[in-house]
Write a protein that holds these residues in place. Structure first.
Motif, PDB file in Angstrom:
ATOM      1  N   GLN A 193      10.454  -7.334  -0.312  1.00  0.00           N
ATOM      2  CA  GLN A 193       9.889  -7.499  -1.653  1.00  0.00           C
ATOM      3  C   GLN A 193       8.619  -6.684  -1.811  1.00  0.00           C
ATOM      4  O   GLN A 193       7.639  -6.917  -1.105  1.00  0.00           O
ATOM      5  CB  GLN A 193       9.543  -8.965  -1.894  1.00  0.00           C
ATOM      6  N   PRO A 194       8.636  -5.732  -2.780  1.00  0.00           N
ATOM      7  CA  PRO A 194       7.446  -4.911  -2.995  1.00  0.00           C
ATOM      8  C   PRO A 194       6.172  -5.739  -3.155  1.00  0.00           C
ATOM      9  O   PRO A 194       5.109  -5.317  -2.710  1.00  0.00           O
ATOM     10  CB  PRO A 194       7.787  -4.150  -4.269  1.00  0.00           C
ATOM     11  N   ARG A 195       6.246  -6.928  -3.736  1.00  0.00           N
ATOM     12  CA  ARG A 195       5.006  -7.706  -3.927  1.00  0.00           C
ATOM     13  C   ARG A 195       4.410  -8.163  -2.599  1.00  0.00           C
ATOM     14  O   ARG A 195       3.203  -8.193  -2.417  1.00  0.00           O
ATOM     15  CB  ARG A 195       5.253  -8.913  -4.837  1.00  0.00           C
ATOM     16  N   ARG A 196       5.286  -8.521  -1.642  1.00  0.00           N
ATOM     17  CA  ARG A 196       4.801  -8.904  -0.320  1.00  0.00           C
ATOM     18  C   ARG A 196       4.161  -7.710   0.372  1.00  0.00           C
ATOM     19  O   ARG A 196       3.164  -7.840   1.102  1.00  0.00           O
ATOM     20  CB  ARG A 196       5.983  -9.429   0.529  1.00  0.00           C
ATOM     21  N   TYR A 221      17.790   0.550   7.423  1.00  0.00           N
ATOM     22  CA  TYR A 221      19.149   0.841   6.932  1.00  0.00           C
ATOM     23  C   TYR A 221      19.484  -0.093   5.770  1.00  0.00           C
ATOM     24  O   TYR A 221      20.254   0.252   4.900  1.00  0.00           O
ATOM     25  CB  TYR A 221      20.156   0.624   8.055  1.00  0.00           C
ATOM     26  N   ASN A 222      18.921  -1.305   5.815  1.00  0.00           N
ATOM     27  CA  ASN A 222      19.224  -2.277   4.771  1.00  0.00           C
ATOM     28  C   ASN A 222      18.272  -2.202   3.573  1.00  0.00           C
ATOM     29  O   ASN A 222      18.387  -3.012   2.671  1.00  0.00           O
ATOM     30  CB  ASN A 222      19.188  -3.699   5.346  1.00  0.00           C
ATOM     31  N   LEU A 223      17.342  -1.272   3.585  1.00  0.00           N
ATOM     32  CA  LEU A 223      16.445  -1.133   2.432  1.00  0.00           C
ATOM     33  C   LEU A 223      17.146  -0.348   1.330  1.00  0.00           C
ATOM     34  O   LEU A 223      17.839   0.630   1.602  1.00  0.00           O
ATOM     35  CB  LEU A 223      15.165  -0.387   2.821  1.00  0.00           C
ATOM     36  N   ARG A 224      16.904  -0.770   0.088  1.00  0.00           N
ATOM     37  CA  ARG A 224      17.445  -0.007  -1.032  1.00  0.00           C
ATOM     38  C   ARG A 224      16.738   1.346  -1.090  1.00  0.00           C
ATOM     39  O   ARG A 224      15.563   1.449  -0.736  1.00  0.00           O
ATOM     40  CB  ARG A 224      17.216  -0.772  -2.329  1.00  0.00           C
ATOM     41  N   PRO A 225      17.444   2.388  -1.558  1.00  0.00           N
ATOM     42  CA  PRO A 225      16.830   3.729  -1.588  1.00  0.00           C
ATOM     43  C   PRO A 225      15.464   3.724  -2.274  1.00  0.00           C
ATOM     44  O   PRO A 225      14.515   4.336  -1.779  1.00  0.00           O
ATOM     45  CB  PRO A 225      17.842   4.560  -2.371  1.00  0.00           C
ATOM     46  N   GLU A 226      15.331   3.018  -3.394  1.00  0.00           N
ATOM     47  CA  GLU A 226      14.037   3.050  -4.108  1.00  0.00           C
ATOM     48  C   GLU A 226      12.944   2.368  -3.284  1.00  0.00           C
ATOM     49  O   GLU A 226      11.771   2.713  -3.388  1.00  0.00           O
ATOM     50  CB  GLU A 226      14.140   2.453  -5.512  1.00  0.00           C
ATOM     51  N   HIS A 227      13.330   1.421  -2.433  1.00  0.00           N
ATOM     52  CA  HIS A 227      12.331   0.769  -1.582  1.00  0.00           C
ATOM     53  C   HIS A 227      11.861   1.686  -0.453  1.00  0.00           C
ATOM     54  O   HIS A 227      10.695   1.679  -0.078  1.00  0.00           O
ATOM     55  CB  HIS A 227      12.893  -0.537  -1.006  1.00  0.00           C
ATOM     56  N   ILE A 228      12.793   2.461   0.073  1.00  0.00           N
ATOM     57  CA  ILE A 228      12.412   3.439   1.109  1.00  0.00           C
ATOM     58  C   ILE A 228      11.370   4.387   0.550  1.00  0.00           C
ATOM     59  O   ILE A 228      10.351   4.684   1.177  1.00  0.00           O
ATOM     60  CB  ILE A 228      13.654   4.231   1.562  1.00  0.00           C
ATOM     61  N   GLU A 229      11.624   4.825  -0.676  1.00  0.00           N
ATOM     62  CA  GLU A 229      10.714   5.781  -1.294  1.00  0.00           C
ATOM     63  C   GLU A 229       9.390   5.124  -1.686  1.00  0.00           C
ATOM     64  O   GLU A 229       8.319   5.717  -1.526  1.00  0.00           O
ATOM     65  CB  GLU A 229      11.385   6.392  -2.532  1.00  0.00           C
ATOM     66  N   HIS A 230       9.464   3.897  -2.169  1.00  0.00           N
ATOM     67  CA  HIS A 230       8.237   3.182  -2.545  1.00  0.00           C
ATOM     68  C   HIS A 230       7.318   3.018  -1.330  1.00  0.00           C
ATOM     69  O   HIS A 230       6.118   3.269  -1.401  1.00  0.00           O
ATOM     70  CB  HIS A 230       8.606   1.818  -3.136  1.00  0.00           C
ATOM     71  N   ILE A 231       7.899   2.602  -0.232  1.00  0.00           N
ATOM     72  CA  ILE A 231       7.105   2.433   0.992  1.00  0.00           C
ATOM     73  C   ILE A 231       6.535   3.778   1.434  1.00  0.00           C
ATOM     74  O   ILE A 231       5.345   3.901   1.743  1.00  0.00           O
ATOM     75  CB  ILE A 231       7.968   1.812   2.115  1.00  0.00           C
ATOM     76  N   GLY A 232       7.378   4.806   1.459  1.00  0.00           N
ATOM     77  CA  GLY A 232       6.936   6.123   1.901  1.00  0.00           C
ATOM     78  C   GLY A 232       5.811   6.666   1.041  1.00  0.00           C
ATOM     79  O   GLY A 232       4.778   7.116   1.555  1.00  0.00           O
ATOM     80  N   ARG A 233       5.989   6.607  -0.282  1.00  0.00           N
ATOM     81  CA  ARG A 233       4.959   7.145  -1.171  1.00  0.00           C
ATOM     82  C   ARG A 233       3.662   6.344  -1.060  1.00  0.00           C
ATOM     83  O   ARG A 233       2.568   6.910  -1.070  1.00  0.00           O
ATOM     84  CB  ARG A 233       5.444   7.117  -2.635  1.00  0.00           C
ATOM     85  N   SER A 234       3.783   5.027  -0.956  1.00  0.00           N
ATOM     86  CA  SER A 234       2.578   4.196  -0.868  1.00  0.00           C
ATOM     87  C   SER A 234       1.789   4.535   0.392  1.00  0.00           C
ATOM     88  O   SER A 234       0.565   4.669   0.348  1.00  0.00           O
ATOM     89  CB  SER A 234       2.945   2.712  -0.851  1.00  0.00           C
ATOM     90  N   ASP A 266      19.190  10.801   0.526  1.00  0.00           N
ATOM     91  CA  ASP A 266      18.315  11.628  -0.327  1.00  0.00           C
ATOM     92  C   ASP A 266      16.925  10.999  -0.469  1.00  0.00           C
ATOM     93  O   ASP A 266      15.921  11.705  -0.473  1.00  0.00           O
ATOM     94  CB  ASP A 266      18.943  11.839  -1.705  1.00  0.00           C
ATOM     95  N   SER A 267      16.868   9.684  -0.606  1.00  0.00           N
ATOM     96  CA  SER A 267      15.558   9.019  -0.734  1.00  0.00           C
ATOM     97  C   SER A 267      14.728   9.253   0.512  1.00  0.00           C
ATOM     98  O   SER A 267      13.545   9.588   0.432  1.00  0.00           O
ATOM     99  CB  SER A 267      15.712   7.506  -0.892  1.00  0.00           C
ATOM    100  N   PHE A 268      15.350   9.053   1.646  1.00  0.00           N
ATOM    101  CA  PHE A 268      14.609   9.255   2.890  1.00  0.00           C
ATOM    102  C   PHE A 268      14.176  10.716   3.009  1.00  0.00           C
ATOM    103  O   PHE A 268      13.041  11.012   3.390  1.00  0.00           O
ATOM    104  CB  PHE A 268      15.447   8.821   4.097  1.00  0.00           C
ATOM    105  N   THR A 269      15.077  11.627   2.647  1.00  0.00           N
ATOM    106  CA  THR A 269      14.737  13.054   2.718  1.00  0.00           C
ATOM    107  C   THR A 269      13.526  13.366   1.834  1.00  0.00           C
ATOM    108  O   THR A 269      12.645  14.142   2.221  1.00  0.00           O
ATOM    109  CB  THR A 269      15.942  13.911   2.277  1.00  0.00           C
ATOM    110  N   ARG A 270      13.477  12.764   0.649  1.00  0.00           N
ATOM    111  CA  ARG A 270      12.335  13.032  -0.238  1.00  0.00           C
ATOM    112  C   ARG A 270      11.023  12.563   0.386  1.00  0.00           C
ATOM    113  O   ARG A 270       9.991  13.209   0.224  1.00  0.00           O
ATOM    114  CB  ARG A 270      12.545  12.370  -1.613  1.00  0.00           C
ATOM    115  N   VAL A 271      11.059  11.437   1.102  1.00  0.00           N
ATOM    116  CA  VAL A 271       9.838  10.981   1.776  1.00  0.00           C
ATOM    117  C   VAL A 271       9.430  11.985   2.856  1.00  0.00           C
ATOM    118  O   VAL A 271       8.254  12.348   2.979  1.00  0.00           O
ATOM    119  CB  VAL A 271      10.032   9.571   2.404  1.00  0.00           C
TER     120      VAL A 271
END
Ligand SMILES: *Cc1c(COP(=O)(O)O)cnc(C)c1O
Ligand code: SF4
Length: 464
Positions: A193-196, A221-234, A266-271
């Motif tokens: 959860q992004p809030r946590r 592996y179980n993270l949604r693509p947008e979550h992978i990117e959110h974590i990476g960008r943050s 692709d999400s992981f690659t963008r990070v």
């Protein structure tokens, strides 16, 4: 004492000392590419496209004994199933196995198959826990300033982004948190959860000494693509963060996702690319334990990452009956190199509840390190380490202050992490002499063995 060298005089090297022309052992390159899943009754009708689809793999993960029996059918005898039932009852981890892994198990002899050993418990194999063993033996919770973040080493921290995985390994070090609750263990939960995560990002931003974040869990592996990117960008957005590693068992148990889940890759690659623009290092950490886990489909998936310039490193766990012989460990190390994965660590098995039969004595790791080094290049040679109980962190297996293999006690220091402290590692009880096993069962003799080990470590010249 005189020391003998193999080639005492320069210039006298004989042709027989040079690498021979005999056929070299290239077994590590033989990656399976047959339709191995067709040997499993439930998958017999599937063609390669159907089987090698990550949605099929994820949806058909086997999570119960009943389902396992249906999938494997009459390949094994019924006594095997009651053994599994006993095993599951005693396990701290719930079962979850991918069709890919199930298909690579040799069901003619599942008792000794190295993949069965890692994912499906057998009651008959259980050994009682070592008396010095605790559930969170690495003390990760004590070093957690925010729930879901372990900050033990000054410059790096471990971020538990979620608590689920594509499979559940019997031997998971984080059995206190990862997976479903079992009969014996009610777990801490770290949901995706992004809030946590905001509290965790704030802590990291407020600690300029941190440079390096391990994103683990659970399993990304179980993270949604947008979550992978959110974590990476943050995290990449924090100035002092220079290095990220995303850790996943996925490529070892469900390599198909690397080929068919384009959004995720692709999400992981963008990070990774965002990191590269900022001259920051973003890599993938894998968890292969046995060469059988690496097949032609694995290579195809990893090649796709390599072609995108993504670096990969492996952390494996040394396990009895899985990879504790020279031939298997050598093949694992060489096969990893062959598919562009740097072998980074081989962990001596943590002292985890309910999996004593998987641990090896320290001596095994010491011997394997000696035997495997030289089989391939130094940069592809893993460090054999153990993670000390009580939060001393990782130590090279050879660096003990004291090791008494007869009583199965080793003592380490960790000057950069917990100066002045001593840390134990214990060999599995069942590998010791019967008389020593009896001594471990007596509180008094146990105390005197521990005291003798501490005394030995304190008087070691190495410890200063
Ligand atoms: C293993 C680990 C790390 C990373 O350590 P490296 O030796 O850099 O791979 C960081 N934090 C914790 C708590 C760990 O267990
Ligand atoms: S994939 Fe990793 S975190 Fe998940 S159960 Fe296995 S060892 Fe534990």
């Amino acid at each position: 004492m005189t020391v003998q060298f193999a080639s005492p005089t320069m210039g006298s090297i004989q042709p027989s000392d040079l690498p021979s022309n005999a056929a070299p052992d290239l077994g590590h390159r033989d990656l399976r590419e047959d339709e191995y899943w067709r040997g499993i009754p439930a998958y017999r009708e599937l063609n390669a496209d159907q089987f090698h689809d990550h949605r099929f793999q994820a949806r058909n993960a086997v999570t119960s004994l009943a389902k396992l029996r249906v999938v494997v059918g009459d390949l094994v005898e019924s006594s095997f199933w009651s053994d599994v039932e006993q095993g599951l009852r005693r396990s701290t981890m719930s079962m979850r196995v991918s069709p890919y892994i199930l298909s690579l198990i040799d069901w003619r002899q599942p008792e000794i198959d190295p993949l069965r050993v890692q994912f499906i418990p057998l009651g008959s194999r259980f050994q009682p826990d070592h008396p010095e063993l605790k559930l969170d033996s690495l003390n990760e919770q004590a070093d957690s300033p925010v729930p879901g973040l372990t900050h033990r080493y000054r410059d790096r921290a471990l971020f538990l982004a979620l608590d689920t995985c594509p499979v559940y390994c019997r031997f998971c070090t984080r059995s206190y948190a990862v997976g479903l609750d079992t009969d014996d263990v009610e777990k801490l939960h770290f949901s995706a959860q992004p809030r946590r995560w905001d509290d965790i990002f704030a802590y990291i931003a407020g600690h300029p000494e941190l440079e390096d974040i391990v994103i683990s869990g659970g399993d990304m592996y179980n993270l949604r693509p947008e979550h992978i990117e959110h974590i990476g960008r943050s995290l990449l957005g924090i100035d002092h963060i220079r290095r990220l590693r995303y850790a996943t068992k996925g490529p070892a148990v469900m390599p198909q996702k690397l080929l068919t889940d384009n959004d995720w890759v692709d999400s992981f690659t963008r990070v990774v690319e965002l990191g590269r623009k900022q001259a920051k290092d973003v890599v993938l950490h894998t968890h292969f334990n046995h060469p059988n886990e690496i097949t032609q489909i694995t290579r195809a998936g990893l090649d796709r990452l390599a072609q995108r310039g993504i670096h990969m490193r492996n952390q494996a766990v040394l396990q009895r009956g899985v990879n504790d012989d020279i031939e298997t460990m050598g093949a694992l190390v060489r096969r990893l190199g062959y598919v562009n994965v740097h072998p980074y660590y081989i962990f001596l098995h943590d002292m985890v509840q309910g999996v004593e039969e998987l641990r090896t004595p320290l001596q095994t790791a010491v011997v394997l390190e000696k035997q495997v080094r030289g089989m391939t290049s130094g940069f592809n040679m893993p460090a054999f380490v153990l993670d000390t109980m009580g939060g001393g962190g990782k130590r090279h297996v050879h660096s003990f202050e004291y090791y008494d293999s007869h009583h199965g006690i080793a003592v380490y220091t960790s000057p950069a992490v917990k100066p002045g402290m001593l840390f134990f590692y214990f060999d599995p009880i069942d590998t010791l002499d019967p008389a020593v096993q009896a001594a471990w069962a007596e509180p008094e003799s146990r105390q005197s063995m521990l005291a003798a080990a501490l005394e030995g470590a304190r008087s070691s010249s190495l410890g200063r």
